[in-house]
Design a protein around this motif. Structure first.
Motif, short mmCIF file in Angstrom:
data_model
loop_
_atom_site.label_atom_id
_atom_site.label_comp_id
_atom_site.label_asym_id
_atom_site.label_seq_id
_atom_site.Cartn_x
_atom_site.Cartn_y
_atom_site.Cartn_z
N VAL A 40 4.03 -13.48 4.41
CA VAL A 40 4.46 -12.30 3.65
C VAL A 40 5.63 -11.65 4.40
CG1 VAL A 40 3.71 -10.20 2.47
CG2 VAL A 40 2.04 -11.97 3.05
N PRO A 41 6.84 -12.23 4.32
CA PRO A 41 7.98 -11.73 5.10
C PRO A 41 8.61 -10.48 4.52
CG PRO A 41 8.67 -13.61 3.78
CD PRO A 41 7.19 -13.45 3.54
N VAL A 42 7.95 -9.34 4.73
CA VAL A 42 8.46 -8.06 4.24
C VAL A 42 8.51 -7.07 5.39
CG1 VAL A 42 7.66 -8.39 1.87
CG2 VAL A 42 6.14 -7.33 3.55
N ALA A 43 9.16 -5.93 5.14
CA ALA A 43 9.38 -4.93 6.19
C ALA A 43 8.12 -4.14 6.53
CB ALA A 43 10.49 -3.97 5.76
N GLY A 44 7.08 -4.24 5.74
CA GLY A 44 5.93 -3.36 5.91
C GLY A 44 4.99 -3.71 7.02
N GLY A 45 5.10 -4.92 7.60
CA GLY A 45 4.23 -5.29 8.70
C GLY A 45 2.76 -5.16 8.33
N SER A 46 1.97 -4.61 9.25
CA SER A 46 0.52 -4.53 9.05
C SER A 46 0.16 -3.71 7.81
CB SER A 46 -0.15 -3.93 10.29
OG SER A 46 0.44 -2.71 10.65
N PHE A 47 0.98 -2.74 7.44
CA PHE A 47 0.70 -1.97 6.23
C PHE A 47 0.66 -2.88 5.01
CE2 PHE A 47 2.70 0.01 2.47
CZ PHE A 47 1.68 0.88 2.13
N ALA A 48 1.65 -3.75 4.86
CA ALA A 48 1.70 -4.66 3.72
C ALA A 48 0.56 -5.67 3.77
CB ALA A 48 3.05 -5.38 3.68
N TYR A 49 0.26 -6.17 4.96
CA TYR A 49 -0.78 -7.19 5.08
C TYR A 49 -2.15 -6.63 4.71
CZ TYR A 49 3.02 -8.74 8.17
OH TYR A 49 4.24 -9.05 8.70
N LEU A 50 -2.45 -5.43 5.18
CA LEU A 50 -3.75 -4.83 4.87
C LEU A 50 -3.83 -4.40 3.42
CD1 LEU A 50 -4.40 -2.75 8.10
CD2 LEU A 50 -5.47 -4.88 7.42
N HIS A 92 8.66 0.55 3.81
CA HIS A 92 7.71 -0.13 2.92
C HIS A 92 6.58 0.80 2.49
CE1 HIS A 92 6.82 -4.03 1.17
NE2 HIS A 92 5.53 -3.77 1.35
N ILE A 93 6.19 1.71 3.38
CA ILE A 93 5.20 2.71 2.99
C ILE A 93 5.74 3.57 1.84
CG2 ILE A 93 4.00 4.79 3.80
CD1 ILE A 93 3.88 3.41 6.59
N ALA A 94 7.02 3.89 1.91
CA ALA A 94 7.65 4.68 0.83
C ALA A 94 7.80 3.85 -0.44
CB ALA A 94 9.02 5.19 1.28
N ARG A 95 8.00 2.55 -0.32
CA ARG A 95 8.07 1.70 -1.50
C ARG A 95 6.79 1.77 -2.32
NH1 ARG A 95 10.46 -3.76 1.46
NH2 ARG A 95 12.69 -3.21 1.40
N ALA A 96 5.67 1.91 -1.63
CA ALA A 96 4.38 2.03 -2.30
C ALA A 96 4.09 3.45 -2.74
CB ALA A 96 3.26 1.54 -1.38
N TRP A 151 12.16 8.31 -1.75
CA TRP A 151 13.51 8.53 -1.24
C TRP A 151 13.68 7.86 0.12
CZ3 TRP A 151 15.66 11.50 2.88
CH2 TRP A 151 17.03 11.78 2.77
N PHE A 152 12.57 7.77 0.88
CA PHE A 152 12.63 7.15 2.20
C PHE A 152 12.63 5.63 2.13
CE2 PHE A 152 10.61 11.32 3.00
CZ PHE A 152 11.54 11.84 3.88
N ALA A 153 12.48 5.07 0.95
CA ALA A 153 12.50 3.60 0.80
C ALA A 153 13.91 3.06 0.59
CB ALA A 153 11.61 3.19 -0.37
N LEU A 154 14.88 3.94 0.32
CA LEU A 154 16.22 3.48 -0.04
C LEU A 154 16.92 2.78 1.12
CD1 LEU A 154 17.46 6.62 -2.05
CD2 LEU A 154 16.42 4.51 -2.94
N VAL A 155 17.57 1.66 0.81
CA VAL A 155 18.37 0.91 1.77
C VAL A 155 19.84 1.11 1.44
CG1 VAL A 155 18.98 -1.41 2.60
CG2 VAL A 155 16.58 -0.81 2.19
#
Length: 615
Positions: A165-175, A407-411, A417-421
């Protein structure tokens, strides 16, 4: 071992049982931006600030909708507690919230040096002498081996998830994928707490070492005020260092990597000098007695110096910017952590052979040790090495922590607003500002002594949940795994966690005993063997996977719980207080934002499916 460990460990298990136990129909897909009905979305300016950018969800449109949302808290909490994400959602749909992609510019070489920069800070220079003097003696080398093995077990789990799962969220995304939305929130809250407070602590330490390098009195570079104790020494240098590190991280990931490589290379030269010079002045008689405090002292020291290995999880958050994640992440993570473990052991051994452990200076071990062998000037080199190490820790932290927040903001657990790149830099500037400004405010005022133990509990708690999540990933797939296998998995996980807690408790109550271990270790073995013998793996890693599953993840659960049990009761009390504050935030904001986000996307998916099947 303290009884306080029971609550956070059983909370993680309770979450995992509930999240994997629900057989629901359909999957949570297509979590793109709220309100999107297709891919043809007009580009928007990056620098914008409106209510819709922070609170686009239906629950926050007016006071009426918010009151209605609060009235549905119970039902929504049940939905979020049991709802799980999936790989495709995290990798594809959720990233649309950032509007622009991060630039893929990193290789295994960059990740390896990021590993060095993120992990090797001041901890090795400070903790080694402290624990050698107080707990382990010359056997501090064994403490570093034990904590290094524990860290490597967590690295294995992170590596498999980061490749899959190659995303920026790390352990947040995995859990979020394996244990559900609420488990992910608990993780997100702890990650943000660690990021903000931990970064502030390193920045304050940077000022202290800079003062030492200038050979000035302690706190002479801080502003003395009449504020309350622990808040009366203002630190503008810490704020300045944080601002510089964040600015570099926001400009370009590639340039940050180059800067980190240069700084880490200098730090490596200093470390090699310490090792070589230490062995050149070695006296093997200083290694006797090797175990002055016994095995108990070795493990007490291991629990504390474990945090000298912290920071490697930042590397997993850079998967989105890695050119070839399936190859580069295993090489970068496993390669850097293996070398770091060897370096730590050699540094500890050189100090143990250079000076008797009873004569070690707790505050400046290496500096005083070199002075004792006629190398007084070396203390400035040691201070420079620590300063360079903390600089790279702050730099890599600015990268990794901002990507967690993105990634936390993406969810929508924090405002999107904090998810913007940023379209030009390819970096999450808003998320970087969030972490940096929050850390700077704390670093400016607080000495942070009160929160030090809290960070330790949070780190171990997240690592333990990661190991549970990996076992769930391998042995449970929604709507495929039979219920009887699900029940067995839950029972065996309960046995592993309970036996690990029992081992930690027995160690705390009777460290010289052995009878209790014959029961707790046997139960751990039965739980792990039960998974290996009676449950078929439901998912095979596509590229790289943790070897010896379920044994290594189960051992990771046991070691993290054991180390948690070595911490004081105050750490767990603070952890509990912070958890209550986090839950209040979740009930009044995070719960409703994530609920609206998920169900809005389900409606959009349904409309799109109807359009495709229509006349």
């Amino acid at each position: 071992m303290n009884g306080y460990i029971t609550a956070p460990v059983f909370l993680s298990f309770f979450i995992s049982v509930l999240s994997i136990g629900r057989e629901y129909k359909g999957k949570t897909n297509n979590m793109g931006s709220v309100g999107e009905s297709g891919d043809d979305v007009q580009p928007r300016k990056y620098w914008r600030c409106s209510k819709q950018d922070f609170f686009p969800e239906e629950s926050f449109q007016n006071w009426g909708t918010y009151r209605y949302a609060l009235s549905q808290t119970g039902l929504r909490f049940k939905d979020r507690l049991l709802r799980r994400s999936n790989d495709a959602e995290e990798i594809g749909e959720l990233r649309k919230q950032s509007e622009n992609d991060m630039k893929r510019c990193l290789t295994w070489w960059d990740l390896t040096w990021f590993g060095f920069g993120s992990v090797i800070g001041a901890g090795i220079f400070v903790l080694t002498g402290q624990e050698m003097h107080d707990h382990a003696g010359p056997a501090i080398v064994l403490s570093y081996v034990a904590s290094g093995v524990s860290a490597m077990l967590s690295v294995f789990c992170y590596t498999e998830f980061a490749v899959e799962v190659p995303v920026a969220g790390g352990s947040f995304a995995y859990l979020r994928i394996e244990l559900g939305d609420f488990a992910a929130f608990v993780t997100a809250a702890n990650i943000l707490l660690e990021s903000i407070v931990g970064t502030a602590a390193v920045a304050r330490a940077w000022t202290s070492y800079f003062t030492s390098l200038l050979n000035r009195p302690r706190d002479s570079l801080r502003i003395h005020t009449n504020l309350a104790e622990e808040f009366n020494l203002l630190d503008p240098i810490a704020v300045t260092v944080l601002a510089i590190a964040a600015t570099i991280a926001m400009i370009s990931t590639r340039k940050t990597s180059l800067f980190n490589w240069i700084a880490s290379a200098i730090n490596t030269i200093v470390i090699l000098f310490v090792i070589i010079a230490g062995f050149a002045h070695a006296d093997t008689s200083n290694l006797k007695p090797f175990l002055p405090y016994g095995a108990k002292g070795v493990f007490q020291a291991a629990a504390i110096i474990y945090f000298a290995y912290g920071g490697f999880d930042n590397i997993a958050t850079m998967a989105e910017e890695t050119k070839n994640p399936s190859r580069d992440i295993p090489l970068g993570l496993l390669g850097s952590m293996s070398m770091i473990t060897v370096i730590y052991c050699l540094m500890a051994l050189s100090l143990a052979m250079m000076q008797k452990y009873t004569d070690i200076d707790r505050q400046a071990a290496y500096s005083v040790a070199f002075q004792s062998v006629g190398m007084k000037w070396a203390k400035y080199l040691v201070a420079l090495g620590a300063l360079k190490g903390m600089t790279t820790v702050l730099l890599v932290g600015a990268l990794g922590q901002a990507r967690y927040a993105t990634h936390i903001a993406r969810a929508h657990m924090i405002p999107p607003w904090f998810a913007l790149v940023h379209p030009k830099t390819g970096t999450p500037i808003n998320a970087t500002l969030l972490i940096t400004i929050s850390s700077a405010c704390i670093a400016f005022f607080s000495s942070l002594d009160v929160l030090a133990g809290l960070l330790s509990v949070s780190t171990l708690f997240v690592f333990m949940m990661m190991a549970v999540a990996l076992l769930v990933r391998r042995y449970y797939v929604t709507e495929i795994t039979p219920r009887i296998h699900l029940l067995k998995l839950v029972i065996f996980l309960l046995i592993i966690i309970a036996s690990s807690m029992g081992t930690s408790a027995y160690w705390g109550l009777n460290p010289d005993g052995w009878l209790g271990y014959t029961i707790t270790v046997l139960l751990w073995f039965i739980g792990t063997a039960g998974i290996a013998m009676f449950l078929p793996q439901q998912r095979t890693p596509k590229v790289w996977g943790v070897p010896l599953v379920p044994w290594l993840p189960s051992l990771s659960i046991a070691t993290n719980i054991f180390l948690m049990g070595s911490l004081g009761s105050q750490s767990f009390i603070r952890f509990g207080i912070c958890s209550i504050v986090m839950l209040i935030y979740y009930v009044f904001f995070g719960l409703h934002a994530t609920y609206d986000m998920a169900h809005q996307q389900e409606k959009l998916k349904s409309l799109n499916d109807n359009d495709k099947t229509g006349p």
